[in-house]
Design a protein around this motif. Structure first.
Motif, PDB file in Angstrom:
ATOM      1  N   TRP A   1      -0.615   5.248   3.069  1.00  0.00           N
ATOM      2  CA  TRP A   1      -1.678   4.425   3.669  1.00  0.00           C
ATOM      3  C   TRP A   1      -1.320   2.957   3.754  1.00  0.00           C
ATOM      4  N   TYR A   2      -0.612   2.450   2.695  1.00  0.00           N
ATOM      5  CA  TYR A   2      -0.388   0.999   2.677  1.00  0.00           C
ATOM      6  C   TYR A   2       0.644   0.571   3.706  1.00  0.00           C
TER       7      TYR A   2
ATOM      8  N   PHE B   1      10.088   4.854   3.365  1.00  0.00           N
ATOM      9  CA  PHE B   1       9.076   5.575   4.136  1.00  0.00           C
ATOM     10  C   PHE B   1       9.247   5.417   5.635  1.00  0.00           C
TER      11      PHE B   1
ATOM     12  N   TRP C   1       0.985   3.559  -4.100  1.00  0.00           N
ATOM     13  CA  TRP C   1       1.504   2.200  -3.998  1.00  0.00           C
ATOM     14  C   TRP C   1       3.012   2.234  -4.143  1.00  0.00           C
ATOM     15  N   SER C   2       3.677   1.233  -3.598  1.00  0.00           N
ATOM     16  CA  SER C   2       5.122   1.151  -3.752  1.00  0.00           C
ATOM     17  C   SER C   2       5.530  -0.319  -3.711  1.00  0.00           C
ATOM     18  N   ASN C   3       6.656  -0.642  -4.327  1.00  0.00           N
ATOM     19  CA  ASN C   3       7.134  -2.018  -4.321  1.00  0.00           C
ATOM     20  C   ASN C   3       7.572  -2.425  -2.916  1.00  0.00           C
ATOM     21  N   TRP C   4       7.425  -3.720  -2.635  1.00  0.00           N
ATOM     22  CA  TRP C   4       7.823  -4.212  -1.316  1.00  0.00           C
ATOM     23  C   TRP C   4       9.270  -4.689  -1.403  1.00  0.00           C
ATOM     24  N   VAL C   5      10.189  -3.885  -0.873  1.00  0.00           N
ATOM     25  CA  VAL C   5      11.592  -4.275  -0.939  1.00  0.00           C
ATOM     26  C   VAL C   5      11.831  -5.597  -0.218  1.00  0.00           C
TER      27      VAL C   5
ATOM     28  N   ILE D   1      11.362  -3.044   6.590  1.00  0.00           N
ATOM     29  CA  ILE D   1      12.223  -3.654   5.574  1.00  0.00           C
ATOM     30  C   ILE D   1      11.558  -3.574   4.210  1.00  0.00           C
ATOM     31  N   ALA D   2      10.220  -3.652   4.196  1.00  0.00           N
ATOM     32  CA  ALA D   2       9.526  -3.620   2.908  1.00  0.00           C
ATOM     33  C   ALA D   2       9.560  -2.230   2.288  1.00  0.00           C
ATOM     34  N   PHE D   3       9.406  -1.209   3.093  1.00  0.00           N
ATOM     35  CA  PHE D   3       9.343   0.158   2.563  1.00  0.00           C
ATOM     36  C   PHE D   3      10.376   1.041   3.254  1.00  0.00           C
ATOM     37  N   PRO D   4      11.672   0.750   3.053  1.00  0.00           N
ATOM     38  CA  PRO D   4      12.678   1.527   3.810  1.00  0.00           C
ATOM     39  C   PRO D   4      12.604   3.022   3.504  1.00  0.00           C
TER      40      PRO D   4
ATOM     41  N   PRO E   1      17.910  -2.918  -2.263  1.00  0.00           N
ATOM     42  CA  PRO E   1      17.091  -2.626  -3.437  1.00  0.00           C
ATOM     43  C   PRO E   1      16.088  -1.522  -3.105  1.00  0.00           C
ATOM     44  N   GLY E   2      15.938  -0.599  -4.041  1.00  0.00           N
ATOM     45  CA  GLY E   2      14.972   0.473  -3.838  1.00  0.00           C
ATOM     46  C   GLY E   2      15.550   1.671  -3.131  1.00  0.00           C
TER      47      GLY E   2
END
Lengths: 185, 339, 218
Positions: B113-114, B156, C179-183, B151-154, A117-118
């Motif tokens: 940043w996050y 970046f 901000w971005s969604n947390w996959v 895994i959360a922000f692939p 996803p994403g």
């Protein structure tokens, strides 16, 4: 009677019979609706996959089920080929629309995918899928990292090289197989 | 500091108060007072200076921004979570700073940043405090935080996130050496890899800086030399074997060692005393495992680099390695009972 | 069979929080983890489980006098399987999109331990009233558990709440620098992490209220 098998199990037998009848009734009542839901999933996409098409009907060509897309007057305008293959995470299922001579790809729809996803699920997006419109069907498509220069190039998704490469591979394989099947008819 | 040492420190004043009692405590009776958590952590920070310099030279302001974000968030997270557990707040021991710094050095320059902030909170919160604080955690906190954000922000942290085509800094516009090797089959020169004029995570580019800092850590005994030795020998052996079986033109064992996060990981990440085995033999085995897994991931998976996953996987095996490598006690082998 | 044990009202209240299936009994974890990344999926799953649980509790309670001890599990499974199949067919006919989204997890309700546990613990021992209230309470508790996890996961993972049905955006769409969604929240690890953290919060709340009760008593 009490200790016989029937005495022990009569409740299970009676319940099984009741449930069997109930399930049969539910299945008979709902099956047409479920089947039409499934069919609508595929047939409903045909107008957006083949320009000018209004309806489609399933046919078997070369041992493969395909859909003959017809316009409102019943004229044959193109084909919709179901295709499947391995993606990055799981199997990807696609519908590929072509014109009636299988010379040109007219559209692409993703029926089922479980890509990241994403990232990889961008393959379902209109922007990316519309690249496949009016691509040649007689030469294999290739993925590029930059904006396409030749007719047969498709720009890959940044960060999802494997997903985009898989889709192009599946499309190439399905179109090639169908083209030779049509030629043999 | 070991638990026993801590206990002894606590017991000592009591023993003095109850004067003429003969005080007998379990060993170790003599231990170096200089080997405190605080000293070790500031040693690591000091050893990171060459890495910081190389990174500053290569990525300019990005290094500073990423470091500030990660270190500040790590300190905030440490304060918050230890307060939640009603434990004494131990920011002064510097372990949160080290976690933040190592996480920052393992991120791409342009990560928003996050990424650093979430990574630090996960590293400290889920990676460390949940297990009971420093010394109790199973996994390397910085790598756990990085795995989470990866895994959360692939978008970046994937291979393509490193490339910033319109960057003012020259290094950022190219793909990382391992990605170019994997996807295009092109090689990077040994000198750029050694000096660090290539693209990559902030701290990993310069092999020279990692070697300098690593040598300092090993000489100070803050890091055990067995771990980097194990990693480097495993990678060199596998790379050498592969080069012999299927040579790639212009890519040598040294390229394999100098590229990616290998040296940075070997000296700064895998040597975390909490999450590595206790005995020298165990440490070497641990290093061999990390090195072998790195090569496995580099060559056979979809990822170009595997130091993070290799370290995390080997962290999970540490209790097993400790079991295998229980040293022989002084005085000889314990005789096994015959059944 | 005798009818001692908790009253219908006690059964109902117990199911919601004190014996919450997700946070207290830790039952039915497979759907809890698998379909809790959107509110729609969570709600549909909770609805299907509620239907199956209520129906099987009613049926089992009605025939409880006829059950043979060594064949009871067989009867429970048979009952549950029948109702699950009915629920599955209905979803496929009237909520096709949801049925596709939930995929194999609807048929897997058959092995959901909540239902067989309630048949065993309550319905096979108590009157119809208690069995129904028990099923409703447990279903509400399960729905609460699923929706709390799904809220966290959908908001962090997609930035929406009931995004597919109502289209509510909780976190405004922003540039990736902001901000971005947390996959990870959409993927299975997010389910484990959210469940663990929420369970911690539940334990913390309970510990606090227990302390408060003790303070009042003392």
């Amino acid at each position: 009677m009490k200790n016989s098998y029937i005495g022990q199990a009569w409740l299970v037998i009676v319940l099984s019979l009741c449930f069997g009848v109930a399930l049969a009734a539910v299945q008979t009542a709902l099956n047409p609706k479920i089947e039409s839901n499934k069919l609508r999933d595929t047939i409903g996409q045909i107008p957006s996959l083949v320009p000018g098409a209004a309806d489609g009907k399933a046919e078997t060509i070369g041992g493969q089920t395909v859909y003959r897309a017809v316009d409102a007057q019943g004229q044959h305008v193109g084909w919709v080929i179901p295709a499947r293959g391995q993606g990055f995470a799981d199997v990807i299922e696609l519908l590929v629309g072509t014109d009636k001579d299988v010379k040109q790809i007219t559209g692409l729809y993703v029926l089922k995918q479980l890509e990241t996803p994403g990232l990889g699920d961008f393959i379902t997006g209109d922007a990316w899928r519309s690249q496949f419109k009016s691509k040649p069907a007689d030469v294999p498509l290739v993925i590029t990292k930059t904006a396409p220069k030749t007719d047969s190039e498709v720009q890959g998704i940044t960060g999802a090289t494997i997903s985009s490469r898989s889709v192009v591979g599946i499309v190439n394989g399905a179109v090639e197989k169908f083209r030779s099947a049509v030629a043999n008819e | 500091m070991t638990d026993e040492a801590k206990k002894e420190e606590q017991q000592a004043p009591k023993a003095e108060a109850a004067a003429p009692v003969l005080h007998v405590a379990p060993g170790p009776h003599a231990f170096s007072t200089s080997l405190t958590t605080r000293r070790m952590m500031f040693d690591v920070l000091l050893a990171l200076v060459p890495v910081f310099a190389a990174s500053l030279w290569q990525f300019r302001l990005y290094t500073v921004i990423q470091l500030v974000i990660c270190m500040v968030s790590a300190l905030l997270a440490e304060t918050l979570f230890t307060a939640m557990r009603k434990k004494p707040i131990l920011i002064r021991d510097g372990s949160a700073l080290v976690t933040g710094a190592i996480l920052a050095f393992s991120l791409p320059a342009k990560a928003p940043w996050y990424v650093g902030a979430v990574g630090s909170f996960v590293a400290i919160g889920i990676g460390k405090v949940i297990f009971g604080g420093l010394g109790q955690n199973i996994f390397n906190p910085a790598m756990l935080g990085r795995a989470f954000v990866m895994i959360a922000f692939p978008a970046f942290l994937g291979a393509t996130a490193y490339v910033v085509p319109d960057a003012a800094i020259d290094g950022l516009s190219r793909a990382t050496p391992l990605t170019t090797l994997k996807q295009l089959g092109q090689n990077t020169g040994l000198l750029p890899l050694f000096l660090g004029t290539t693209n990559g995570s902030l701290g990993e580019t310069s092999a020279l800086a990692c070697l300098l800092g690593g040598a300092y850590l090993c000489l100070r005994r803050t890091a055990s030399w067995e771990i980097p030795a194990g990693i480097v020998s495993a990678v060199a052996a596998i790379a050498g074997l592969m080069q012999w079986l299927a040579p790639v033109a212009g890519w040598t064992v040294l390229h394999e060692l100098f590229s990616g996060a290998l040296l940075f990981g070997a000296f700064y990440i895998a040597t975390d005393p909490v999450t590595s085995p206790l005995t020298p033999r165990g440490k070497f085995v641990f290093g061999l495992g990390v090195g072998a897994l790195v090569m496995l991931i580099r060559k056979l998976s979809g990822y170009p680099e595997g130091v993070m996953f290799a370290v995390l996987i080997m962290n999970a095996v540490v209790p097993l390695i400790n079991q295998w490598t229980i040293p022989t006690p002084v005085g000889g082998v314990v005789l096994e009972k015959k059944s | 069979m005798s009818n001692d044990g908790p009253t219908p009202l006690e059964r109902f209240i117990n199911g919601i929080l004190p014996e919450n299936p997700v946070y207290r009994q830790i039952l039915g974890i497979c759907p809890t983890l698998a379909v809790s990344n959107t509110m729609e999926g969570a709600l549909t799953m909770a609805g299907a489980v509620a239907f199956v649980l209520i129906c099987s509790n009613i049926l089992v309670s009605l025939i409880r006098g006829l059950l043979k001890p060594h064949l009871r599990i067989l009867v429970f499974t048979l009952t549950i399987a029948a109702f699950v199949t009915i629920a599955d067919r209905f979803l496929a006919a009237y909520m096709y999109d949801m049925s596709k989204l939930l995929g194999p997890y609807i048929p897997l309700i058959i092995v959901n331990c909540i239902i067989i546990a309630r048949c065993e613990i309550c319905a096979s021992k108590q009157r119809l009233g208690a069995a129904v209230m028990d099923a409703v309470g447990q279903s509400l508790g399960f729905m609460l558990g699923l929706m709390s996890i799904a809220s966290v996961r959908e908001i962090l993972g997609f930035g929406t709440w009931f995004g597919k049905w109502l289209g509510w955006r909780v976190i405004p769409a922003a540039a990736p620098e902001i901000w971005s969604n947390w996959v990870i929240m959409i993927l299975p690890p997010g389910a484990f992490i959210t469940l663990g953290l929420l369970m911690g919060v539940m334990n913390w709340i309970e510990a606090r209220s227990r302390k408060a009760r003790k303070a009042v008593a003392a």
